[in-house]
Write a protein that holds these residues in place. Structure first.
Motif, PDB file in Angstrom:
ATOM      1  N   ALA A 325       0.841  -1.218   0.000  1.00 34.29           N
ATOM      2  CA  ALA A 325       0.000   0.000   0.000  1.00 34.29           C
ATOM      3  C   ALA A 325       0.868   1.256   0.000  1.00 34.29           C
ATOM      4  O   ALA A 325       0.569   2.246   0.683  1.00 34.29           O
ATOM      5  CB  ALA A 325      -0.946  -0.009   1.192  1.00 34.29           C
ATOM      6  N   GLY A 326       1.970   1.213  -0.734  1.00 42.95           N
ATOM      7  CA  GLY A 326       2.839   2.375  -0.844  1.00 42.95           C
ATOM      8  C   GLY A 326       3.719   2.624   0.353  1.00 42.95           C
ATOM      9  O   GLY A 326       4.398   3.658   0.421  1.00 42.95           O
ATOM     10  N   LYS A 327       3.724   1.707   1.309  1.00 42.50           N
ATOM     11  CA  LYS A 327       4.506   1.892   2.527  1.00 42.50           C
ATOM     12  C   LYS A 327       5.521   0.764   2.664  1.00 42.50           C
ATOM     13  O   LYS A 327       5.190  -0.392   2.453  1.00 42.50           O
ATOM     14  CB  LYS A 327       3.600   1.935   3.763  1.00 42.50           C
ATOM     15  CG  LYS A 327       2.558   3.054   3.717  1.00 42.50           C
ATOM     16  CD  LYS A 327       1.689   3.027   4.959  1.00 42.50           C
ATOM     17  CE  LYS A 327       0.601   4.084   4.898  1.00 42.50           C
ATOM     18  NZ  LYS A 327       1.168   5.460   4.853  1.00 42.50           N
ATOM     19  N   SER A 328       6.734   1.118   3.056  1.00 46.62           N
ATOM     20  CA  SER A 328       7.761   0.112   3.316  1.00 46.62           C
ATOM     21  C   SER A 328       7.518  -0.501   4.686  1.00 46.62           C
ATOM     22  O   SER A 328       7.133   0.201   5.635  1.00 46.62           O
ATOM     23  CB  SER A 328       9.155   0.745   3.271  1.00 46.62           C
ATOM     24  OG  SER A 328       9.409   1.276   1.988  1.00 46.62           O
ATOM     25  N   MET A 329       7.732  -1.808   4.798  1.00 43.72           N
ATOM     26  CA  MET A 329       7.503  -2.470   6.074  1.00 43.72           C
ATOM     27  C   MET A 329       8.349  -3.725   6.170  1.00 43.72           C
ATOM     28  O   MET A 329       8.786  -4.272   5.157  1.00 43.72           O
ATOM     29  CB  MET A 329       6.030  -2.813   6.278  1.00 43.72           C
ATOM     30  CG  MET A 329       5.488  -3.868   5.322  1.00 43.72           C
ATOM     31  SD  MET A 329       3.922  -4.564   5.880  1.00 43.72           S
ATOM     32  CE  MET A 329       4.437  -5.534   7.297  1.00 43.72           C
TER      33      MET A 329
END
Length: 371
Positions: A325-329
């Protein structure tokens, strides 16, 4: 020497006649039906010869031709050579040869009995229509129309009453045209039934998959995993094979869903399932257990070996650089591992693994604890 039972002896004769291969037996059953029809026709020709309507020479000639042609067809079918053809039952050549014999018989039979032979042509065409392709049925119908039409037209030149031959010709052409319409309708029905059958098969396969698979990840679901663990317990009780189960929790799942939404959580679950299957053994079974929990069944494994396997999985997942969702994790795993004990119910083994998982989470997660 002991006598064989009557039923067994009859089955051996049937195998000798029709063979053992299902495809060959199916083809020869069709041939056998035609052979019975030929036998009835030759019997009728014999009576006509006795009554003086056929000459002895013509009777013998057609009898020898029928026996020879049927023997050739039988040899091709019985040997299995016909299975290499597009028409393994050789229906088109068999019906075409039957039409030729009927055409010859038409010329030799008295005029007022020729209508019966036209009926025999229609029986030959209609009796095989269901088993032929539309192309094959069209060919034999066209061949029958041309062959019978030719002999009728020739017979008109010598008939004492040509009007009877005209009636025969019109009756035959009308019947063949009607048969073609019927074959087209039957072919359409067969295609619709086949399409419906394919749809039903697909639907049943889909239902079966839903009954044992998790729709989101494609892994086995909780109910099916319980069955697999119980089957493994029974197998171990019989053969002495041990096994281990691990309950795996994805972290930080709840915070990911709160920050990025349910779709992001679903994507994380799919990524874990895909990556885990790359690391696990072929014999291991991974299943969806709870929202963000999975159960891993490791057949033929003891505690130490199983721990190495789940540690390798934990390290592989932790090393992934994910963007959801467009977020690094980063994704981490907390794992509770339990080795099955002899005589222990499968539910108790799973419960111990779940308790070990709880302890792993309480100690900060991202670790493997053994029950």
């Amino acid at each position: 020497m002991d006598a064989q039972p009557v039923g067994q002896s009859g089955e051996m004769r049937l195998q000798w006649l029709l063979g053992r291969e299902p495809a060959v037996r199916d083809s020869l059953r069709v041939w056998l039906g035609g052979a019975v029809a030929y036998a009835a026709g030759l019997l009728s020709v014999g009576f006509e010869c006795y009554w003086g309507w056929w000459s002895v020479r013509s009777t013998l000639l057609i009898a020898v031709s029928v026996v020879l042609s049927q023997s050739i067809f039988y040899g091709m079918l019985r040997s299995g050579r016909s299975q290499r053809f597009n028409d393994p039952r050789m229906l088109v050549p068999q019906v075409s040869v039957a039409v030729m014999f009927i055409a010859v018989a038409y010329v030799l039979t008295p005029i007022y009995f020729r209508g019966d032979l036209i009926a025999m042509v229609m029986v030959a065409l209609a009796g095989t229509a269901h088993a032929m392709t539309r192309r094959g049925q069209f060919f034999v119908s066209l061949f029958a129309a041309l062959a019978m039409g030719a002999v009728v037209l020739v017979s008109m030149q010598y008939a004492p009453d040509a009007r009877v031959e005209v009636v025969h010709l019109l009756m035959m052409l009308g019947a063949i045209a009607g048969l073609q319409i019927l074959v087209r309708e039957l072919s359409g029905l067969q295609q619709r039934f086949r399409r419906k059958d394919d749809e039903l098969t697909h639907a049943l396969s889909r239902i079966e998959q839903l009954a044992m698979r998790d729709e989101l990840t494609g892994l086995v679901n909780r109910r099916f995993m319980l069955d697999l663990v119980e089957q493994q317990r029974q197998r171990g009780a019989r053969a002495g094979h041990g096994f281990c189960v691990a309950v795996i929790r994805i972290e930080p799942f709840e915070s990911l869903v709160q920050r990025a939404g349910v779709a992001a959580g679903d994507e994380a679950l799919r990524i874990f399932a895909r990556e885990a299957l790359r690391v696990l053994r072929m014999s291991d079974v991974l299943g969806r257990w709870e929202t963000c929990e999975f159960v891993l069944l490791m057949p033929d494994s003891r505690g130490a070996l199983a721990r190495l396997g789940v540690e390798r999985l934990r390290e592989h997942i932790a090393a992934l650089s994910l963007r959801i969702a467009g977020k690094s994790m980063q994704m981490h795993l907390s794992i509770g591992l339990a080795e099955h004990r002899a005589g222990e119910p499968a539910q108790d083994t799973l419960a111990r693994a779940e308790d070990a998982l709880g302890n792993a989470v309480e100690h900060g997660g991202n670790r493997v604890l053994v029950a």
